[in-house]
Design an enzyme around this catalytic site. Structure first.
Site, PDB file in Angstrom:
ATOM      1  N   ARG A  48       0.830  -1.205   0.000  1.00  3.89           N
ATOM      2  CA  ARG A  48       0.000   0.000   0.000  1.00  3.89           C
ATOM      3  C   ARG A  48       0.870   1.262   0.000  1.00  3.89           C
ATOM      4  O   ARG A  48       0.620   2.201  -0.760  1.00  3.89           O
ATOM      5  CB  ARG A  48      -0.928  -0.006   1.208  1.00  3.89           C
ATOM      6  CG  ARG A  48      -1.851   1.197   1.274  1.00  3.89           C
ATOM      7  CD  ARG A  48      -2.931   1.015   2.312  1.00  3.89           C
ATOM      8  NE  ARG A  48      -2.392   0.747   3.632  1.00  3.89           N
ATOM      9  CZ  ARG A  48      -3.163   0.595   4.720  1.00  3.89           C
ATOM     10  NH1 ARG A  48      -4.474   0.664   4.609  1.00  3.89           N
ATOM     11  NH2 ARG A  48      -2.616   0.371   5.889  1.00  3.89           N
ATOM     12  N   LYS A  68      -9.141 -16.034  15.934  1.00  3.19           N
ATOM     13  CA  LYS A  68     -10.081 -16.819  16.730  1.00  3.19           C
ATOM     14  C   LYS A  68      -9.527 -16.980  18.145  1.00  3.19           C
ATOM     15  O   LYS A  68      -8.350 -17.284  18.344  1.00  3.19           O
ATOM     16  CB  LYS A  68     -10.302 -18.185  16.076  1.00  3.19           C
ATOM     17  CG  LYS A  68     -11.444 -18.991  16.689  1.00  3.19           C
ATOM     18  CD  LYS A  68     -11.593 -20.329  15.994  1.00  3.19           C
ATOM     19  CE  LYS A  68     -12.233 -20.219  14.627  1.00  3.19           C
ATOM     20  NZ  LYS A  68     -13.647 -19.810  14.674  1.00  3.19           N
ATOM     21  N   GLU A 162      -6.350 -17.003   6.270  1.00  2.00           N
ATOM     22  CA  GLU A 162      -7.357 -16.755   5.239  1.00  2.00           C
ATOM     23  C   GLU A 162      -7.381 -15.259   4.934  1.00  2.00           C
ATOM     24  O   GLU A 162      -7.496 -14.434   5.844  1.00  2.00           O
ATOM     25  CB  GLU A 162      -8.744 -17.204   5.689  1.00  2.00           C
ATOM     26  CG  GLU A 162      -9.796 -16.948   4.614  1.00  2.00           C
ATOM     27  CD  GLU A 162     -11.207 -17.345   5.052  1.00  2.00           C
ATOM     28  OE1 GLU A 162     -11.942 -17.909   4.235  1.00  2.00           O
ATOM     29  OE2 GLU A 162     -11.556 -17.055   6.210  1.00  2.00           O
ATOM     30  N   GLU A 177     -25.376  -8.765   6.084  1.00  2.00           N
ATOM     31  CA  GLU A 177     -25.812 -10.156   6.016  1.00  2.00           C
ATOM     32  C   GLU A 177     -25.448 -10.897   7.297  1.00  2.00           C
ATOM     33  O   GLU A 177     -26.251 -11.657   7.851  1.00  2.00           O
ATOM     34  CB  GLU A 177     -25.175 -10.858   4.819  1.00  2.00           C
ATOM     35  CG  GLU A 177     -25.663 -12.296   4.651  1.00  2.00           C
ATOM     36  CD  GLU A 177     -24.676 -13.176   3.903  1.00  2.00           C
ATOM     37  OE1 GLU A 177     -25.138 -14.067   3.171  1.00  2.00           O
ATOM     38  OE2 GLU A 177     -23.463 -12.993   4.081  1.00  2.00           O
TER      39      GLU A 177
END
Length: 259
Positions: A48, A68, A162, A177
């Site tokens: 960036r 997590k 991920e 959502e």
């Protein structure tokens, strides 16, 4: 005959020393995933900043991460019958570490993807393109499951992270959502799912329209600097021209007797 449940008889609780050792190993495991996130975040930050300073353009609007928790890992192991060991968690749980990259335009998503995957120490394990192949709900995002080495004091750990890449509109939709599905515990009424699908179509229309406008502006303006930089007293080009003029005026690069 024992009255203990079958799963308890097959997997007895470790003694206190073994339990303390397991807790320590799992906490160390979680820490390595945190370091994996740090490695990916550093790569994105470098890309960036390079774009911002060298090309006067920033394909990355925002970067976030998610790790997590220890409690969530234990709960998922129980829910999915995953062995509660470092080896079991590594082999069967791939959502411990996550990085989300939000881009302005769809083309930027694939640009950032390509730049990341060109790096020698980042290995692509799986790619799921929900932009070209959206989910039935309307969900769009590009998911990369990658492996990256983390250098610890006594060994090197290959950590799975991920990476999700989305536009701002996709991220806004996905956030809504998630809230709706959480509120209804997955059992969302049909009118709401229909409305969500319609909103996803509208968000996609916005993405394509904004990218088309952006491309038209680039075609007109070419590689001109951003307007903000032209308000500076001296652009980098003007500073270099002044340097050469001063050198010529002084008869070379010596700049007098102090050279």
């Amino acid at each position: 005959m024992s009255k203990l449940p079958q799963d308890v008889r097959e997997h007895p609780i470790p003694d206190p020393a073994e339990l303390r050792k397991l807790v320590s190993e799992l906490r160390r495991l979680v820490l390595t995933y945190k370091f994996g996130i740090d490695e990916v975040m550093t790569k994105v930050s470098i890309l960036r900043d390079e774009f911002r300073h060298m090309q006067n353009y920033n394909p990355v609007e925002h970067v976030g991460s998610r790790l997590k928790s220890f409690e969530s890992i234990v709960a998922k192991c129980r829910r999915k019958s995953i062995p509660l060991t470092p080896e079991g968690v590594r082999a069967q749980m791939f959502d411990i570490a996550g990085v989300r990259i939000t881009c302005s335009f769809v083309n930027d998503i694939y640009l950032v993807r390509d730049m990341l995957l060109k790096q020698a120490d980042l290995t692509l394990l799986e790619e799921r393109d929900y932009i070209k192949h959206p989910k039935a709900t309307g969900y769009k995002s590009l998911h990369l499951i990658v492996q990256i080495p983390v250098y610890l004091s006594d060994r090197v750990e290959d950590v799975i992270v991920e990476i999700q890449l989305r536009t701002i509109a996709m991220d806004f939709w996905a956030s809504l959502e998630h809230k709706i599905y959480y509120k209804y515990d997955g059992d969302v009424p049909r009118p709401l799912t229909d409305s969500l699908k319609l909103a996803a179509d509208v968000a996609w229309s916005l993405d394509t329209s904004m990218e088309r406008i952006h491309d038209e502006v680039k075609a007109i303006s070419g590689d001109e600097e951003p307007v903000a930089s032209r308000h500076n007293l001296h652009t980098p080009e003007e500073m270099l021209r002044d340097f050469w003029r001063a050198a010529e005026a002084d008869g070379g690069f010596g700049f007098g007797s102090d050279a």
